[in-house]
Design a protein around this motif. Structure first.
Motif, PDB file in Angstrom:
ATOM      1  N   GLY A  40      -2.006   2.994   5.836  1.00  0.00           N
ATOM      2  CA  GLY A  40      -2.019   1.716   5.121  1.00  0.00           C
ATOM      3  C   GLY A  40      -0.601   1.212   5.001  1.00  0.00           C
ATOM      4  O   GLY A  40       0.345   2.011   4.985  1.00  0.00           O
ATOM      5  N   GLN A  41      -0.471  -0.117   4.912  1.00  0.00           N
ATOM      6  CA  GLN A  41       0.847  -0.650   4.648  1.00  0.00           C
ATOM      7  C   GLN A  41       1.403   0.053   3.402  1.00  0.00           C
ATOM      8  O   GLN A  41       0.688   0.224   2.400  1.00  0.00           O
ATOM      9  CB  GLN A  41       0.781  -2.162   4.428  1.00  0.00           C
ATOM     10  N   GLN A  42       2.680   0.448   3.478  1.00  0.00           N
ATOM     11  CA  GLN A  42       3.216   1.232   2.364  1.00  0.00           C
ATOM     12  C   GLN A  42       3.407   0.366   1.121  1.00  0.00           C
ATOM     13  O   GLN A  42       3.537  -0.862   1.214  1.00  0.00           O
ATOM     14  CB  GLN A  42       4.566   1.834   2.780  1.00  0.00           C
ATOM     15  N   HIS A  43       3.408   1.019  -0.026  1.00  0.00           N
ATOM     16  CA  HIS A  43       3.778   0.439  -1.326  1.00  0.00           C
ATOM     17  C   HIS A  43       2.698  -0.429  -1.973  1.00  0.00           C
ATOM     18  O   HIS A  43       2.712  -0.562  -3.200  1.00  0.00           O
ATOM     19  CB  HIS A  43       5.080  -0.394  -1.231  1.00  0.00           C
ATOM     20  N   GLY A  44       1.784  -1.005  -1.189  1.00  0.00           N
ATOM     21  CA  GLY A  44       0.729  -1.845  -1.777  1.00  0.00           C
ATOM     22  C   GLY A  44      -0.152  -1.011  -2.694  1.00  0.00           C
ATOM     23  O   GLY A  44      -0.266   0.199  -2.528  1.00  0.00           O
TER      24      GLY A  44
HETATM   25  O1  LIG Z   1       8.004  -1.674   3.278  1.00  0.00           O
HETATM   26  C1  LIG Z   1       7.918  -1.084   4.323  1.00  0.00           C
HETATM   27  C2  LIG Z   1       8.490   0.284   4.497  1.00  0.00           C
HETATM   28  O2  LIG Z   1       9.241   0.664   3.354  1.00  0.00           O
HETATM   29  C3  LIG Z   1       7.160  -1.710   5.448  1.00  0.00           C
HETATM   30  O3  LIG Z   1       7.451  -1.075   6.685  1.00  0.00           O
HETATM   31  C4  LIG Z   1       5.663  -1.623   5.178  1.00  0.00           C
HETATM   32  O4  LIG Z   1       5.244  -0.259   5.231  1.00  0.00           O
HETATM   33  C5  LIG Z   1       4.901  -2.436   6.234  1.00  0.00           C
HETATM   34  F1  LIG Z   1       3.557  -2.394   6.001  1.00  0.00           F
END
Ligand SMILES: O=C(CO)[C@@H](O)[C@H](O)CF
Length: 491
Positions: A96-100
């Motif tokens: 998953g996209q990180q941090h969300g």
């Molecule tokens: O903020 C990020 C990594 O710290 C981006 O690469 C997100 O993971 C993209 F979804």
């Protein structure tokens, strides 16, 4: 309709910023099926741009959580209609996209556990979220919460030593703090908080999936050395947070068997194992098959460095995460905002907008550029926080300009020397076995790659990482199947 030859396989999912994607990988690690649902194109009813909503003040950025659920429904229905044989799926994992973050409303776990196979997911989960628009990694509205967190632990460097990063606006702990402060009622009605990765795993599990240590390292909440939540950080963000997060697990853990919903509705085998989902970047590290001592360099709009580390040295720049493959090792991420846009600007100014002239300039100047050094930041750089163009002669005098060819080599050598310097600042060391894996647009230019090889003193290989997070997730599913000692079976 193409007939799919039935073969035992693992699925790798990626719940990224702009789409949900899946690949099927067989036991020989060949990708034989892929599909995706693009939010802006296939889910118009949610009205996103680039998969997100940028709020009018320009700092808050969110994505509708039900859009992610709906996208999964679309892909599974499409796979079923195409004749995909789900009965051959041994295990699945994802990214998953990180941090969300996702906020499950009180009572949602009961709904997850009793899904009717007669209905799509999105029709059954509509009332399961206390926050319908999830904050995502592009959000930069939590600066106040970042300062509060750093103050609570003794400063930015102290937080970095504890959690692997100083406080960043997109990191989940600061986002949770903002929701608790600005929407306390929604926070009090939240029984579980997931990352995008563990949220996606929960959909397949039919219960709350734990957060894995690697993606959990992107929250400013996890002690990366002990791999437990930092009580000081939790307390600084919001009350009762530990019970809402659950306990983190090693990234290669089997978190349970697939929910009966998927067995009955799609024909998955009841024994299909769900391996902990992780962040997109940790999954990409697995997908690129990075090993200790290797570096992956993504040369895109911004340049991103992926490092495999054994002894990390957390700093004020860059991020240290628990390694998703080697559970006792680490990975580091370094982002450089002045990437290809900077290279294109110097190409236009000093090589008549021509990459072949740009390359000719690199071939006609010597390694080391006669001692001339240049650092070029036309937009505010992340690593480090600086702006402007800075040139120095061999005599170490600041100079306003270089001859065209010298300018071009100074740009490329400066970009790659900065990468090596900051990588070594995080504890990275070039080893005799070091390989550099280059990807992204600029990796098609051999003369640029030659400078990369010269600066690091290591061989450079070009890899295609288009599906790296998905493919890495399928690899991790196979990895998780190997079983104990790191399997945590859901009670
Ligand atoms: O903020 C990020 C990594 O710290 C981006 O690469 C997100 O993971 C993209 F979804």
């Amino acid at each position: 309709m193409a007939e799919h030859v039935a073969r035992r396989c693992c699925l790798g999912w990626d719940f990224s910023t702009q789409q949900v994607k899946v690949v099927a990988v067989d036991a020989e690690l060949n990708v034989f099926y892929e599909d995706s649902a693009h939010f802006d194109r296939d889910l118009l009813e949610f009205g996103t741009q680039g998969g997100v909503h940028v709020h009018e003040e320009g700092l808050t950025v969110t994505s509708p959580v039900l859009m992610w659920v709906r996208a999964l429904d679309i892909i599974l229905e499409r796979m079923k209609a195409s004749g995909f044989d789900f009965s051959q799926v041994l295990a699945l994992s994802g990214a998953g996209q990180q941090h969300g973050s996702v906020y499950w409303k009180a009572g949602a776990s009961q709904v997850l556990r009793s899904l009717s196979p007669d209905l799509p997911l999105h029709k059954q989960l509509q009332a399961c979220f206390s926050i319908s628009d999830s904050p995502v990694w592009m959000d930069s509205s939590t600066t106040a919460q970042c300062r509060q967190l750093e103050a609570a632990v003794g400063g930015a460097q102290a937080l970095s030593c504890l959690t692997g990063s100083r406080a960043y606006e997109r990191f989940t702990g600061n986002q949770i703090a903002k929701i608790y402060q600005q929407n306390p009622e929604a926070y009090s009605h939240t029984e579980r908080i997931s990352l995008v990765s563990s949220f996606a795993a929960s959909l397949f599990l039919g219960s709350y999936s734990p957060i894995d240590c690697s993606d959990g390292s992107g929250m400013n909440l996890l002690q990366i050395k002990d791999k437990v939540w930092s009580r000081v950080c939790l307390a600084a963000c919001a009350p009762h947070l530990e019970e809402k997060l659950g306990s983190p697990v090693p990234s290669c853990s089997v978190v349970g068997a697939i929910s009966s919903y998927y067995v009955q509705r799609y024909g998955f085998p009841p024994g299909c194992q769900v391996v902990a989902f992780t962040g997109d970047n940790p999954a990409s590290l697995a997908g690129m098959r990075l090993e200790e001592g290797d570096i992956a360099v993504s040369l895109g709009t911004s340049d991103t460095l992926f490092l495999w580390l054994q002894e990390p040295m957390p700093a004020l720049e860059g991020h240290i995460f628990c390694n998703p493959v080697g559970s006792q090792h680490y990975m580091a991420l370094l982002c450089f905002k002045n990437g290809s846009l900077m290279r294109e600007k110097i190409r236009d100014e000093s090589a008549s907008c021509s990459w072949s002239e740009f390359s000719e300039a690199l071939r006609s100047t010597e390694m080391g550029n006669g001692g001339n050094l240049g650092f070029y930041f036309d937009v505010m750089e992340i690593t480090p926080e600086i702006i402007g163009r800075h040139r120095f002669s061999a005599e170490n005098h600041k100079v306003p300009a270089f001859p065209r060819d010298v300018e071009i080599r100074a740009l490329i050598e400066g970009q790659f020397m900065a990468k090596r310097i900051h990588a070594e600042g995080l504890g990275y060391q070039v080893m005799p076995k070091t390989k550099i894996l280059a990807t992204g647009g600029a990796s098609h230019n051999r003369d640029i790659l030659q400078v990369l090889a010269d600066v690091f003193g290591a061989p450079v290989y070009v890899i295609d990482t288009a599906n790296s997070a998905c493919v890495g997730s399928a690899y991790r599913a196979f990895h998780g199947l190997r079983g104990p000692p790191s399997s945590i079976r859901q009670a």
